[in-house]
Write a protein that holds these residues in place. Structure first.
Motif, PDB file in Angstrom:
ATOM      1  N   MET A  40       0.839  -1.195   0.000  1.00 18.54           N
ATOM      2  CA  MET A  40       0.000   0.000   0.000  1.00 18.54           C
ATOM      3  C   MET A  40       0.880   1.254   0.000  1.00 18.54           C
ATOM      4  SD  MET A  40      -3.369  -0.680   0.146  1.00 18.54           S
ATOM      5  CE  MET A  40      -4.223   0.543   1.143  1.00 18.54           C
ATOM      6  N   GLU A  44       2.250   4.368  -3.441  1.00 17.58           N
ATOM      7  CA  GLU A  44       2.332   5.825  -3.402  1.00 17.58           C
ATOM      8  C   GLU A  44       3.742   6.321  -3.733  1.00 17.58           C
ATOM      9  OE1 GLU A  44      -0.236   7.765  -2.960  1.00 17.58           O
ATOM     10  OE2 GLU A  44      -1.613   6.084  -2.636  1.00 17.58           O
ATOM     11  N   ALA A  64      -9.890  -6.609  -0.501  1.00 11.44           N
ATOM     12  CA  ALA A  64     -10.381  -5.227  -0.509  1.00 11.44           C
ATOM     13  C   ALA A  64      -9.273  -4.188  -0.446  1.00 11.44           C
ATOM     14  CB  ALA A  64     -11.352  -5.023   0.652  1.00 11.44           C
ATOM     15  N   SER A  65      -8.116  -4.567   0.100  1.00 10.97           N
ATOM     16  CA  SER A  65      -7.021  -3.608   0.231  1.00 10.97           C
ATOM     17  C   SER A  65      -6.511  -3.133  -1.127  1.00 10.97           C
ATOM     18  CB  SER A  65      -5.865  -4.238   1.024  1.00 10.97           C
ATOM     19  OG  SER A  65      -5.282  -5.314   0.307  1.00 10.97           O
ATOM     20  N   LEU A  67      -8.393  -2.463  -3.813  1.00 10.82           N
ATOM     21  CA  LEU A  67      -9.358  -1.669  -4.584  1.00 10.82           C
ATOM     22  C   LEU A  67      -8.950  -0.205  -4.745  1.00 10.82           C
ATOM     23  CD1 LEU A  67     -12.007  -1.495  -6.091  1.00 10.82           C
ATOM     24  CD2 LEU A  67     -13.151  -1.064  -3.901  1.00 10.82           C
ATOM     25  N   LYS A  68      -8.709   0.472  -3.645  1.00 12.77           N
ATOM     26  CA  LYS A  68      -8.401   1.906  -3.713  1.00 12.77           C
ATOM     27  C   LYS A  68      -7.143   2.184  -4.537  1.00 12.77           C
ATOM     28  CE  LYS A  68      -7.940   6.058  -0.855  1.00 12.77           C
ATOM     29  NZ  LYS A  68      -7.950   6.587   0.545  1.00 12.77           N
ATOM     30  N   PRO A  69      -6.027   1.460  -4.307  1.00  8.03           N
ATOM     31  CA  PRO A  69      -4.822   1.688  -5.114  1.00  8.03           C
ATOM     32  C   PRO A  69      -5.038   1.418  -6.603  1.00  8.03           C
ATOM     33  CG  PRO A  69      -4.268   0.496  -3.130  1.00  8.03           C
ATOM     34  CD  PRO A  69      -5.768   0.512  -3.213  1.00  8.03           C
ATOM     35  N   LEU A  71      -7.915   1.617  -8.316  1.00  7.38           N
ATOM     36  CA  LEU A  71      -8.755   2.673  -8.889  1.00  7.38           C
ATOM     37  C   LEU A  71      -7.939   3.948  -9.096  1.00  7.38           C
ATOM     38  CD1 LEU A  71     -12.111   2.232  -6.909  1.00  7.38           C
ATOM     39  CD2 LEU A  71     -11.541   1.448  -9.222  1.00  7.38           C
ATOM     40  N   LYS A  72      -7.072   4.242  -8.137  1.00  9.40           N
ATOM     41  CA  LYS A  72      -6.212   5.414  -8.282  1.00  9.40           C
ATOM     42  C   LYS A  72      -5.222   5.208  -9.419  1.00  9.40           C
ATOM     43  CE  LYS A  72      -3.065   8.451  -5.728  1.00  9.40           C
ATOM     44  NZ  LYS A  72      -2.411   8.723  -4.417  1.00  9.40           N
ATOM     45  N   ASP A  94     -15.268  -6.835  -6.036  1.00  8.73           N
ATOM     46  CA  ASP A  94     -15.972  -5.645  -5.564  1.00  8.73           C
ATOM     47  C   ASP A  94     -16.673  -4.997  -6.756  1.00  8.73           C
ATOM     48  OD1 ASP A  94     -16.145  -2.578  -4.985  1.00  8.73           O
ATOM     49  OD2 ASP A  94     -15.749  -3.482  -3.029  1.00  8.73           O
ATOM     50  N   SER A  96     -17.227  -2.005  -7.481  1.00  6.72           N
ATOM     51  CA  SER A  96     -16.526  -0.822  -7.978  1.00  6.72           C
ATOM     52  C   SER A  96     -15.412  -1.208  -8.950  1.00  6.72           C
ATOM     53  CB  SER A  96     -15.925  -0.024  -6.809  1.00  6.72           C
ATOM     54  OG  SER A  96     -16.937   0.477  -5.973  1.00  6.72           O
TER      55      SER A  96
END
Length: 206
Positions: A40, A44, A64-65, A67-69, A71-72, A94, A96
């Motif tokens: 994670m 970045e 789920a961890s 998903l956000k990375p 999508l970004k 998910d 999304s």
């Protein structure tokens, strides 16, 4: 294992891509609780190579961890990171992630559409939206989008695509014709079987 993974992570910044790929594979194999946290943070990183590797690692775990990375990553400034994000989406369970993949399949960028068509074929199972996008992809202006659409329809064993797949045997792009043969070989229908029989005698499909 946690200590070993922590020692390997810095190798993601190595200038040698072979070292980076080996490090990524090792991290995936040794996966620990700390791995996700490190990945994670790596997502970045200022280095696009590290960000891409991080997305691959997170996609491998598919929870789920990621998903956000991911999508970004779809809007990352580096195209290779965006590609890694598209590759990872089908492995995250998910809604999304699925919606993002659908959106990518309709992108104005040919390369993005092609990669999305390929990723749609990696889903555990198809649905009406997936099949609609893949069938539409067979008429895409980009030959690689058509190629991956064919390939994915075969991988998902979508038998109703037998007719469309048969038509793709006459596509102007050689790689698409080859993908059509591959797709038809996965479809259990009389039309697919007959098309393959006829295709066996064509020199342009060898």
């Amino acid at each position: 294992n946690a200590n070993v993974v922590a020692e390997i992570f810095p190798l993601l910044e190595d200038d040698n891509l072979r070292v980076v790929h080996s490090a990524t594979a090792s991290i995936q194999a040794l996966g620990t609780r700390e791995t996700r946290e490190l990945a994670m943070r790596a997502a970045e990183s200022k280095s696009p190579v590290v960000r891409r590797s991080a997305l691959r690692i997170l996609s491998y775990f598919g929870d789920a961890s990621a998903l956000k990375p991911l999508l970004k990553g779809l809007s990352d400034s580096d195209p290779r990171v965006r590609e890694a994000a598209i590759h990872g989406l089908p492995f995250v369970d998910d809604p999304s992630a699925l919606e993002a993949l659908y959106s990518s399949a309709q992108s104005e960028i040919p390369r993005t559409r092609a990669l999305a068509m390929r990723s749609l074929g990696q889903l555990e199972g198809g649905n009406e939206q997936v099949y609609t996008l893949l069938l539409r992809g067979l008429a895409d202006a980009d030959p690689w989008a058509r190629y991956y659409s064919c390939q994915s329809l075969g991988r998902l064993k979508f038998t109703p695509a037998s007719s469309a797949g048969t038509k793709m045997l006459n596509d102007e792009a050689g790689q698409v014709r080859v993908a059509a043969v591959e797709a038809l070989s996965h479809l259990d229908s009389p039309m697919a079987h007959e098309s393959l029989r006829k295709a066996a005698t064509r020199e342009d499909l060898e």
